[in-house]
Scaffold this motif. Sequence first.
Motif, PDB file in Angstrom:
ATOM      1  N   ALA A   1      37.466  48.916  49.746  1.00 57.42           N
ATOM      2  CA  ALA A   1      38.447  48.018  49.713  1.00 57.42           C
ATOM      3  C   ALA A   1      38.571  47.160  48.433  1.00 57.42           C
ATOM      4  CB  ALA A   1      38.382  47.015  50.904  1.00 57.42           C
ATOM      5  N   TYR A   2      37.289  47.000  47.957  1.00 55.31           N
ATOM      6  CA  TYR A   2      37.132  46.329  46.514  1.00 55.31           C
ATOM      7  C   TYR A   2      37.655  47.501  45.599  1.00 55.31           C
ATOM      8  CZ  TYR A   2      34.367  42.288  48.069  1.00 55.31           C
ATOM      9  OH  TYR A   2      33.993  41.300  48.656  1.00 55.31           O
ATOM     10  N   ILE A   3      37.296  48.659  45.734  1.00 57.21           N
ATOM     11  CA  ILE A   3      37.753  49.831  44.942  1.00 57.21           C
ATOM     12  C   ILE A   3      38.951  49.631  44.889  1.00 57.21           C
ATOM     13  CG2 ILE A   3      37.893  52.147  44.502  1.00 57.21           C
ATOM     14  CD1 ILE A   3      35.273  51.302  43.511  1.00 57.21           C
TER      15      ILE A   3
ATOM     16  N   PRO B   1      43.013  37.377  35.110  1.00 55.78           N
ATOM     17  CA  PRO B   1      43.725  37.269  36.236  1.00 55.78           C
ATOM     18  C   PRO B   1      42.798  37.609  37.517  1.00 55.78           C
ATOM     19  CG  PRO B   1      44.755  39.295  35.258  1.00 55.78           C
ATOM     20  CD  PRO B   1      43.785  38.569  34.460  1.00 55.78           C
ATOM     21  N   GLY B   2      41.903  38.155  37.306  1.00 57.98           N
ATOM     22  CA  GLY B   2      40.760  38.791  38.462  1.00 57.98           C
ATOM     23  C   GLY B   2      40.907  40.076  38.747  1.00 57.98           C
ATOM     24  N   ALA B   3      40.368  40.603  39.495  1.00 54.83           N
ATOM     25  CA  ALA B   3      40.347  42.204  40.048  1.00 54.83           C
ATOM     26  C   ALA B   3      41.348  42.752  40.463  1.00 54.83           C
ATOM     27  CB  ALA B   3      39.284  42.515  41.048  1.00 54.83           C
TER      28      ALA B   3
ATOM     29  N   GLY C   1      47.154  44.726  45.223  1.00 53.76           N
ATOM     30  CA  GLY C   1      45.573  44.486  45.079  1.00 53.76           C
ATOM     31  C   GLY C   1      45.003  43.269  45.435  1.00 53.76           C
ATOM     32  N   ASP C   2      45.683  42.115  45.484  1.00 49.70           N
ATOM     33  CA  ASP C   2      45.278  41.064  46.014  1.00 49.70           C
ATOM     34  C   ASP C   2      45.129  40.973  47.414  1.00 49.70           C
ATOM     35  OD1 ASP C   2      44.521  38.033  45.899  1.00 49.70           O
ATOM     36  OD2 ASP C   2      46.471  37.922  47.151  1.00 49.70           O
ATOM     37  N   LEU C   3      45.892  41.834  48.036  1.00 55.07           N
ATOM     38  CA  LEU C   3      45.765  42.172  49.725  1.00 55.07           C
ATOM     39  C   LEU C   3      44.583  42.859  49.979  1.00 55.07           C
ATOM     40  CD1 LEU C   3      46.974  42.024  52.344  1.00 55.07           C
ATOM     41  CD2 LEU C   3      48.370  44.371  52.125  1.00 55.07           C
ATOM     42  N   TYR C   4      44.255  43.965  49.126  1.00 52.65           N
ATOM     43  CA  TYR C   4      42.931  44.718  49.533  1.00 52.65           C
ATOM     44  C   TYR C   4      41.751  43.872  49.085  1.00 52.65           C
ATOM     45  CZ  TYR C   4      45.392  49.228  50.296  1.00 52.65           C
ATOM     46  OH  TYR C   4      46.171  50.066  50.685  1.00 52.65           O
ATOM     47  N   GLY C   5      41.925  43.050  48.015  1.00 55.41           N
ATOM     48  CA  GLY C   5      40.874  42.046  47.776  1.00 55.41           C
ATOM     49  C   GLY C   5      40.582  41.330  48.816  1.00 55.41           C
TER      50      GLY C   5
ATOM     51  N   ALA D   1      33.783  30.131  49.334  1.00 58.32           N
ATOM     52  CA  ALA D   1      34.227  29.026  50.235  1.00 58.32           C
ATOM     53  C   ALA D   1      34.195  27.579  49.553  1.00 58.32           C
ATOM     54  CB  ALA D   1      33.189  28.882  51.194  1.00 58.32           C
ATOM     55  N   LEU D   2      33.397  27.542  48.600  1.00 56.76           N
ATOM     56  CA  LEU D   2      33.679  26.376  47.379  1.00 56.76           C
ATOM     57  C   LEU D   2      34.756  26.642  46.371  1.00 56.76           C
ATOM     58  CD1 LEU D   2      29.775  25.708  46.822  1.00 56.76           C
ATOM     59  CD2 LEU D   2      31.552  24.483  48.435  1.00 56.76           C
ATOM     60  N   ARG D   3      35.623  27.663  46.466  1.00 56.85           N
ATOM     61  CA  ARG D   3      36.534  27.876  45.779  1.00 56.85           C
ATOM     62  C   ARG D   3      36.277  28.119  44.122  1.00 56.85           C
ATOM     63  NH1 ARG D   3      41.281  27.460  48.451  1.00 56.85           N
ATOM     64  NH2 ARG D   3      41.183  26.031  50.295  1.00 56.85           N
ATOM     65  N   LYS D   4      34.971  28.713  44.101  1.00 56.65           N
ATOM     66  CA  LYS D   4      34.774  29.082  42.679  1.00 56.65           C
ATOM     67  C   LYS D   4      35.216  30.589  42.485  1.00 56.65           C
ATOM     68  CE  LYS D   4      32.016  25.616  42.540  1.00 56.65           C
ATOM     69  NZ  LYS D   4      32.349  24.631  41.439  1.00 56.65           N
ATOM     70  N   ASN D   5      35.549  30.822  41.042  1.00 56.27           N
ATOM     71  CA  ASN D   5      36.140  32.021  40.493  1.00 56.27           C
ATOM     72  C   ASN D   5      35.062  33.018  40.473  1.00 56.27           C
ATOM     73  OD1 ASN D   5      37.849  34.033  39.436  1.00 56.27           O
ATOM     74  ND2 ASN D   5      37.683  33.092  37.587  1.00 56.27           N
ATOM     75  N   VAL D   6      34.830  33.667  41.767  1.00 56.86           N
ATOM     76  CA  VAL D   6      33.791  34.734  41.613  1.00 56.86           C
ATOM     77  C   VAL D   6      34.118  35.863  42.457  1.00 56.86           C
ATOM     78  CG1 VAL D   6      31.897  33.164  41.534  1.00 56.86           C
ATOM     79  CG2 VAL D   6      32.652  33.652  43.658  1.00 56.86           C
ATOM     80  N   ARG D   7      35.456  36.201  42.664  1.00 62.71           N
ATOM     81  CA  ARG D   7      35.886  37.205  43.247  1.00 62.71           C
ATOM     82  C   ARG D   7      35.622  38.521  42.553  1.00 62.71           C
ATOM     83  NH1 ARG D   7      41.903  37.041  46.234  1.00 62.71           N
ATOM     84  NH2 ARG D   7      41.688  39.337  45.926  1.00 62.71           N
ATOM     85  N   TRP D   8      35.513  38.368  41.128  1.00 63.15           N
ATOM     86  CA  TRP D   8      35.090  39.547  40.402  1.00 63.15           C
ATOM     87  C   TRP D   8      33.737  40.267  40.557  1.00 63.15           C
ATOM     88  CZ3 TRP D   8      30.901  38.096  37.960  1.00 63.15           C
ATOM     89  CH2 TRP D   8      30.723  36.745  37.767  1.00 63.15           C
ATOM     90  N   LEU D   9      32.941  39.241  41.345  1.00 63.41           N
ATOM     91  CA  LEU D   9      31.438  39.703  41.672  1.00 63.41           C
ATOM     92  C   LEU D   9      31.767  40.560  42.920  1.00 63.41           C
ATOM     93  CD1 LEU D   9      28.459  39.263  40.826  1.00 63.41           C
ATOM     94  CD2 LEU D   9      28.805  37.218  42.663  1.00 63.41           C
ATOM     95  N   GLY D  10      32.549  40.733  43.625  1.00 59.63           N
ATOM     96  CA  GLY D  10      32.484  41.545  44.984  1.00 59.63           C
ATOM     97  C   GLY D  10      32.115  42.860  44.988  1.00 59.63           C
ATOM     98  N   LEU D  11      32.721  43.599  43.965  1.00 61.62           N
ATOM     99  CA  LEU D  11      32.509  45.147  44.156  1.00 61.62           C
ATOM    100  C   LEU D  11      30.876  45.207  43.595  1.00 61.62           C
ATOM    101  CD1 LEU D  11      33.513  48.156  44.084  1.00 61.62           C
ATOM    102  CD2 LEU D  11      34.195  47.816  41.688  1.00 61.62           C
ATOM    103  N   PHE D  12      30.634  44.679  42.812  1.00 65.55           N
ATOM    104  CA  PHE D  12      29.263  44.745  42.076  1.00 65.55           C
ATOM    105  C   PHE D  12      28.251  44.437  42.974  1.00 65.55           C
ATOM    106  CE2 PHE D  12      32.128  43.768  38.517  1.00 65.55           C
ATOM    107  CZ  PHE D  12      32.090  44.639  37.707  1.00 65.55           C
TER     108      PHE D  12
END
Length: 366
Positions: free
Chosen positions: A38-40, A102-104, A111-115, A168-179
Amino acid sequence: MTLAAATQLAVATNEHLASISNTLIYSSMAVYTLAFFAYIAEWLFGSRSKVARTAAALTADGARKTAGPAVTVKQAGGTAVLERPQVVVRSASGARDVPDGPGAHGGDVQGDLYGRIAISLTALAFLVELAGVVARAASVERAPWGNMYEFNITFSTVAVAVYLTLLALRKNVRWLGLFLITTVLLDLGLAVTVLYTASDQLVPALHSYWLYIHVSTAIFCGAVFYVGAVATILYLFKDAYESKLQSGGKPGTFATSVLERLPASASLDKFAYRVNAAVFPLWTFTIIAGAIWAGDAWGRYWNWDPKETWSFITWVAYACYLHARATAGWKGRKAAYLALIAFGCWLFNYYGVNIFVTGKHSYAGV
């Protein structure tokens, strides 16, 4: 019921719990794999986005901006056209005040839905893995940190917990998910194939409440150090990308698609520094707690055991990084290299010392 029968029942129960734990760990790996795909998909659909693919409009201040396509909504036979807000993707050549990407998902709705699906699967896999760790603890009737297999499954669980907590704290870390999920799968694969050890009891010297204090903080520190290391590596790539743009160069299509969606190098650098600085005092406490436990268990607070030595080396390396990072002349790439050296010391302390070096903390023969 006789004592022998009660003992047999207890053994059978523990073996059953161990089997349940193994099933849950494998199940979590299956769900993590779905999250990985899903991240891919998030990154792939994001690469088709106009925001991630092109930034052609130059503004007077030199920043490159692009507006996403208009959103059309049909309402009762009429049509309402809503303009998307402009999204700054990166600075033009000659400027380094680069805003975050803008993010992954790259601004792409699909793309946002898959994220979001990936995050949901990650949370589900975390709960399944956590249940597996708890079942392992119940099967051995102690904290599940007695060997490298137990340490690995707990470490990956805590690493994912750190990631989900930041989200959960609303930090901008979605880019970390795949790695993160990629390395979690590698960690669990190593645990179930190479490091697996059947449930067993601890040696008498380790039966102490310090096991819960010292080892739990060590695992948590390692998980946070890992997050900081990933941010540092991505910072180095993003900094090189921005430097190439600044000098008038043209990065490749793949590098552009990936790197312009990440936070700016300054944001990644700041995030890595704050993460490492926040957990460093806890790592200091971990070493002190280990020394106190050693004094209770072996009669000496410090014996220069390989594990103790490398824990101290890791502490010194991170202390040097934090000191250098706070000094104006050592910000940026130089400090980032120090951070990676420090994390390399932690990794060797985690795997190398535990498996290959003989000592009181050695898990050789896992």
